[in-house]
Design an enzyme around this catalytic site. Structure first.
Site, PDB file in Angstrom:
ATOM      1  N   ARG A  46       0.872  -1.169   0.000  1.00 27.49           N
ATOM      2  CA  ARG A  46       0.000   0.000   0.000  1.00 27.49           C
ATOM      3  C   ARG A  46       0.907   1.216   0.000  1.00 27.49           C
ATOM      4  NH1 ARG A  46      -4.758   1.884   2.545  1.00 27.49           N
ATOM      5  NH2 ARG A  46      -4.015   3.554   1.186  1.00 27.49           N
TER       6      ARG A  46
ATOM      7  N   ASP B  95      -2.647  -1.270   8.975  1.00 34.15           N
ATOM      8  CA  ASP B  95      -1.709  -0.233   8.539  1.00 34.15           C
ATOM      9  C   ASP B  95      -0.311  -0.397   9.120  1.00 34.15           C
ATOM     10  OD1 ASP B  95      -3.443   1.131   6.887  1.00 34.15           O
ATOM     11  OD2 ASP B  95      -4.162   2.462   8.467  1.00 34.15           O
ATOM     12  N   ARG B  96      -0.227  -0.732  10.417  1.00 33.81           N
ATOM     13  CA  ARG B  96       1.064  -0.681  11.111  1.00 33.81           C
ATOM     14  C   ARG B  96       1.408  -2.059  11.671  1.00 33.81           C
ATOM     15  NH1 ARG B  96      -1.939   3.516  12.383  1.00 33.81           N
ATOM     16  NH2 ARG B  96      -2.529   2.769  14.451  1.00 33.81           N
TER      17      ARG B  96
ATOM     18  N   GLU C 286      -0.208  13.529   5.801  1.00 29.42           N
ATOM     19  CA  GLU C 286       0.089  12.938   4.496  1.00 29.42           C
ATOM     20  C   GLU C 286       0.241  14.002   3.409  1.00 29.42           C
ATOM     21  OE1 GLU C 286      -2.174   8.691   5.337  1.00 29.42           O
ATOM     22  OE2 GLU C 286      -3.241  10.250   4.234  1.00 29.42           O
TER      23      GLU C 286
ATOM     24  N   ARG D 177      -3.790  16.556   3.798  1.00 28.98           N
ATOM     25  CA  ARG D 177      -5.077  15.945   4.156  1.00 28.98           C
ATOM     26  C   ARG D 177      -5.521  16.483   5.502  1.00 28.98           C
ATOM     27  NH1 ARG D 177      -5.738   9.363   5.020  1.00 28.98           N
ATOM     28  NH2 ARG D 177      -7.659   9.359   6.281  1.00 28.98           N
ATOM     29  N   ASP D 178      -6.734  17.002   5.566  1.00 26.04           N
ATOM     30  CA  ASP D 178      -7.351  17.384   6.842  1.00 26.04           C
ATOM     31  C   ASP D 178      -8.289  16.256   7.241  1.00 26.04           C
ATOM     32  OD1 ASP D 178      -8.993  18.336   8.904  1.00 26.04           O
ATOM     33  OD2 ASP D 178      -8.988  20.383   8.147  1.00 26.04           O
TER      34      ASP D 178
ATOM     35  N   ASP E  58     -11.138  16.743  -1.165  1.00 29.59           N
ATOM     36  CA  ASP E  58     -10.980  15.604  -0.259  1.00 29.59           C
ATOM     37  C   ASP E  58     -12.084  14.570  -0.504  1.00 29.59           C
ATOM     38  OD1 ASP E  58      -9.862  14.064   1.720  1.00 29.59           O
ATOM     39  OD2 ASP E  58     -10.105  15.532   3.319  1.00 29.59           O
TER      40      ASP E  58
ATOM     41  N   ASN F  62     -12.687  12.695   8.506  1.00 29.07           N
ATOM     42  CA  ASN F  62     -11.998  11.675   7.711  1.00 29.07           C
ATOM     43  C   ASN F  62     -11.409  12.305   6.441  1.00 29.07           C
ATOM     44  OD1 ASN F  62     -12.716   9.602   9.590  1.00 29.07           O
ATOM     45  ND2 ASN F  62     -14.772   9.591   8.684  1.00 29.07           N
TER      46      ASN F  62
ATOM     47  N   TYR G 228      -5.329   6.545  -2.493  1.00 24.50           N
ATOM     48  CA  TYR G 228      -4.445   7.680  -2.258  1.00 24.50           C
ATOM     49  C   TYR G 228      -3.949   8.237  -3.599  1.00 24.50           C
ATOM     50  CZ  TYR G 228      -3.854   6.958   2.826  1.00 24.50           C
ATOM     51  OH  TYR G 228      -4.040   6.868   4.183  1.00 24.50           O
TER      52      TYR G 228
END
EC number: 3.2.1.18
Length: 469
Positions: free
Chosen positions: A118, A151-152, A278, A293-294, A324, A344, A402
């Site tokens: 990703r 993700d992590r 990001e 990105r907010d 967005d 988001n 993304y």
């Protein structure tokens, strides 16, 4: 013929054959010596092609460039001269976006050895462009791809491969252990930034040309993270933005100035009503512009612009063409956060041209479907939703994800301006599709001042795979 004559005749024939054989052997030795002398002498001269062919069982890197043909690596001679990427040029004037690359990683991965990835992004030196990506330490259509929606994890790593190629163990270069990352080239070497570790104690490891040069530890202990796209280099210094703190509220945002892998200066943004995650950054006339990105409360994108001393300005893209996702329908914008559907978000980018702006965004307002480029000639400073150009690159019915910016410096293109480019991640698998994995392929485009076309360049993989059934 009596017996003595026969013996003499046979002996004579044997002697003649022996002499001929001896002459041939002497000639062979002389030929080998002459050939060796020629090869030895030629090593002291530069050949016209200057190309080496090295055959090994495994892939071998020479000057970090190779073409793998079966088990033969044809290694092209490469100019490794270092330059300083000044970043002083302005963005090239453009009329649209031309397709630059498509890796088809998911399609190829149904049968080939392709990494589960990703957050792919592209960055270019003065010699080449590379696709960077965060692997999951697993291959597509394999049992270890199970659960890679996360993700992590300690299995994630930043790796890179030549742009346009599907990321596999055979063409990819390890860069850093990381679940959040950035990378860029200053003209002399690659800077990589890889963040890994537990959520409350994550550490960013900086490398320059593959050697660890510095570390940055989480200062708020709330998931230190960075751009997921290229950092920006100007006159030998590279700049990146990191975030530490809540994803749904006010966090801490820092700009770092880095020279040959060492942090020489950093500042924390004073942005009490903004949220920066990001960021997609690019150099422009000696300064750096980042569009971010907010994830807190804005459906338009925040930006920060700064010079080499880290003197900065902040704001939001004013246009009523919102960038967005999720977002409301286009309408009246704001030079601050647009709060409607502001929670988001998704990583994205824009390019500023004076008062105008190219806005990249998903076609869907509520899901990561489709992708389009919008030219709003007054969108950087005005709040209306009037635009003059729309170019489709992924259809509404196809998955996207993304997106981010990257530039090609004049030292690479030979132009007298900075060529703007962008990439789009095409996410497949969980949580929206019936698979055990999450991964993505990517496409990229570069700005041109000539004809372009609307079309859809989707991921195109047919799911589920064998492992999913």
């Amino acid at each position: 013929m009596n017996p003595n004559q026969k013996i003499i005749t046979i002996g004579s024939i044997c002697m003649v054959v022996g002499i001929i054989s001896l002459i041939l052997q002497i000639g062979n030795i002389i030929s080998i010596w002459i050939s060796h002398s020629i090869q030895t002498g030629s090593q002291n001269h530069t050949g016209i092609c200057n190309q080496s062919i090295i055959t090994y069982k495994n892939s071998t890197w020479v000057n970090q460039t190779y073409v793998n043909i079966s088990n033969t690596n044809v290694v092209a001679g490469q100019d490794t001269t270092s330059v300083i990427l000044t970043g002083n040029s302005s963005l090239c004037p453009i009329r649209g976006w031309a397709i630059y690359s498509k890796d088809n990683g998911i399609r190829i991965g149904s049968k080939g050895d392709v990494f589960v990835i990703r957050e792919p992004f592209i960055s270019c030196s003065h010699l080449e462009c590379r696709t960077f990506f965060l692997t999951q330490g697993a291959l597509l259509n394999d049992k270890h791809s199970n659960g890679t929606v996360k993700d992590r994890s300690p299995y994630r790593a930043l790796m890179s491969c030549p742009v346009g190629e599907a990321p596999s163990p055979y063409n990819s270069r390890f860069e850093s252990v990381a679940w959040s990352a950035s990378a860029c080239h200053d003209g002399m070497g690659w800077l990589t930034i890889g963040i890994s570790g537990p959520d409350n104690e994550a550490v960013a490891v900086l490398k320059y040309n593959g050697i660890i040069t510095e570390t940055i530890k989480s200062w708020r202990k709330k998931i230190l993270r960075t751009q997921e796209s290229e950092c920006a280099c100007v006159n030998g210094s590279c700049f990146t933005i990191m975030t530490d703190g809540p994803s749904d509220g006010l966090a801490s945002y820092k700009i770092f100035k880095i020279e040959k892998g060492k942090v020489t200066k950093s500042i924390e943004l004073n942005a009490p009503n903004s949220h920066y995650e990001e960021c997609s950054c690019y150099p422009d006339t000696g300064k750096v512009m980042c569009v971010c990105r907010d994830n807190w409360h804005g459906s338009n994108r925040p930006w920060v612009s700064f010079d080499q001393n880290l003197d900065y300005q902040i704001g939001y893209i004013c246009s009523g063409v919102f960038g967005d996702n999720p977002r409301p329908k286009d309408g009246t914008g704001s030079c601050g956060p647009v709060y409607v559907d502001g929670a988001n978000g998704v990583k994205g980018f824009s390019y500023r041209y004076g008062n105008g702006v190219w806005i990249g965004r998903t076609k869907s307002t509520s899901s990561r479907h489709g992708f389009e480029m919008i030219w709003d000639p007054n969108g950087w400073t005005e709040t209306d939703s009037k635009f003059s150009v729309r170019q489709d690159v992924v259809a509404m019915t196809d998955w996207s994800g993304y997106s981010g910016s990257f530039v090609q410096h004049p030292e690479l293109t030979g132009l007298d301006c900075m060529r703007p480019c962008f990439w789009v991640e095409l996410i497949r698998g969980q949580p929206k599709e019936k698979t055990i994995w999450t991964s993505g392929s990517s496409i990229s485009f570069c700005g041109v001042n000539s004809d372009t076309v609307d079309w859809s360049w989707p991921d195109g993989a047919e799911l589920p795979f064998t492992i999913d059934k």
